[in-house]
Motif scaffolding. Structure first.
Motif, short mmCIF file in Angstrom:
data_model
loop_
_atom_site.label_atom_id
_atom_site.label_comp_id
_atom_site.label_asym_id
_atom_site.label_seq_id
_atom_site.Cartn_x
_atom_site.Cartn_y
_atom_site.Cartn_z
N MET A 1 -3.65 34.59 12.44
CA MET A 1 -5.05 34.22 12.42
C MET A 1 -5.23 33.12 13.44
SD MET A 1 -7.23 33.47 9.06
CE MET A 1 -8.93 33.80 9.13
N SER A 2 -5.50 33.49 14.67
CA SER A 2 -5.52 32.50 15.73
C SER A 2 -6.89 32.26 16.32
CB SER A 2 -4.56 32.95 16.84
OG SER A 2 -4.98 34.20 17.34
N HIS A 3 -7.89 32.94 15.89
CA HIS A 3 -9.22 32.80 16.45
C HIS A 3 -10.08 31.89 15.58
CE1 HIS A 3 -8.30 35.92 19.30
NE2 HIS A 3 -7.88 36.67 18.30
N ALA A 4 -11.10 31.32 16.19
CA ALA A 4 -12.04 30.49 15.42
C ALA A 4 -12.84 31.38 14.48
CB ALA A 4 -12.98 29.74 16.35
N VAL A 5 -13.17 30.83 13.34
CA VAL A 5 -14.03 31.50 12.38
C VAL A 5 -15.47 31.11 12.72
CG1 VAL A 5 -14.66 31.58 9.94
CG2 VAL A 5 -12.26 31.42 10.59
N ILE A 6 -16.36 32.09 12.75
CA ILE A 6 -17.77 31.81 13.01
C ILE A 6 -18.51 31.83 11.68
CG2 ILE A 6 -19.88 32.60 14.13
CD1 ILE A 6 -18.11 33.69 16.37
N ILE A 7 -19.18 30.73 11.36
CA ILE A 7 -19.95 30.63 10.13
C ILE A 7 -21.41 30.47 10.50
CG2 ILE A 7 -20.37 29.28 8.04
CD1 ILE A 7 -17.45 28.47 8.09
N ARG A 8 -22.24 31.39 10.06
CA ARG A 8 -23.68 31.30 10.32
C ARG A 8 -24.31 30.46 9.22
NH1 ARG A 8 -25.06 34.05 14.46
NH2 ARG A 8 -23.93 35.91 15.08
N ARG A 9 -24.96 29.40 9.65
CA ARG A 9 -25.65 28.52 8.70
C ARG A 9 -26.70 29.33 7.96
NH1 ARG A 9 -25.64 23.01 8.84
NH2 ARG A 9 -24.87 23.02 10.97
N ASP A 10 -26.86 29.10 6.67
CA ASP A 10 -27.86 29.76 5.83
C ASP A 10 -27.65 31.27 5.73
OD1 ASP A 10 -29.09 27.29 5.36
OD2 ASP A 10 -30.31 27.49 7.16
N SER A 11 -26.39 31.71 5.70
CA SER A 11 -26.06 33.13 5.56
C SER A 11 -24.78 33.29 4.76
CB SER A 11 -25.84 33.78 6.93
OG SER A 11 -26.98 33.73 7.73
N ASP A 12 -24.64 34.45 4.10
CA ASP A 12 -23.34 34.83 3.57
C ASP A 12 -22.48 35.20 4.78
OD1 ASP A 12 -23.98 34.61 0.85
OD2 ASP A 12 -24.73 36.66 0.77
N VAL A 13 -21.19 34.89 4.74
CA VAL A 13 -20.31 35.19 5.87
C VAL A 13 -19.04 35.85 5.34
CG1 VAL A 13 -18.93 34.17 7.73
CG2 VAL A 13 -21.17 33.23 7.19
N VAL A 14 -18.65 36.94 5.97
CA VAL A 14 -17.41 37.61 5.61
C VAL A 14 -16.26 36.96 6.37
CG1 VAL A 14 -16.12 39.78 5.69
CG2 VAL A 14 -18.56 39.80 5.11
N LEU A 15 -15.24 36.53 5.64
CA LEU A 15 -14.03 35.98 6.24
C LEU A 15 -12.96 37.06 6.15
CD1 LEU A 15 -12.50 33.54 7.41
CD2 LEU A 15 -11.97 32.89 5.06
N GLU A 16 -12.33 37.38 7.28
CA GLU A 16 -11.36 38.48 7.30
C GLU A 16 -10.04 38.02 7.89
OE1 GLU A 16 -11.38 42.26 10.00
OE2 GLU A 16 -12.47 42.72 8.15
N LEU A 17 -8.96 38.34 7.19
CA LEU A 17 -7.60 38.13 7.68
C LEU A 17 -7.08 39.51 8.06
CD1 LEU A 17 -4.97 36.49 8.04
CD2 LEU A 17 -4.50 36.94 5.62
#
Length: 105
Positions: free
Chosen positions: A1-17
């Motif tokens: 897991m070497s990439h930055a995680v993108i989190i959208r403010r005011d949204s549900d966000v899927v985190l994937e490994l």
């Protein structure tokens, strides 16, 4: 897991490994317990969710796990991180601390 995680403010966000594998055999790991937390620079959990979240294995894609960072996590200002832990038993433990990029669009 070497990439930055993108989190959208005011949204549900899927985190994937992706591509969780045994380093010795190269086999995809499909039975791990994978959890994540979103933290500040000091490692404190961000408000707005019950941590850790669980990432479930995606059956159609061996070695891939997904979880949901819920709407309402208080991102504040400054850097945040996704701290991900995978435990598949003896000798099969991994931990990643990945910088998260917060976007508003």
């Amino acid at each position: 897991m070497s990439h930055a995680v993108i989190i959208r403010r005011d949204s549900d966000v899927v985190l994937e490994l992706q591509a969780l594998t045994d380093a010795v055999t190269g086999a995809a790991i499909t039975t791990a317990t994978v959890t994540a937390r979103v933290t500040d620079e000091a490692g404190a959990d961000l408000a707005g969710a019950t941590w850790p979240i669980t990432l479930a294995h995606v059956g159609a894609t061996p070695g891939t796990y997904r979880g949901l960072i819920p709407f309402g996590v208080v991102l504040g200002t400054g850097r945040v991180f996704a701290d991900v832990t995978a435990d598949a038993g003896a000798g099969l433990h991994s931990r990643w601390r990945v910088k998260a990029v917060v976007v508003t669009e």
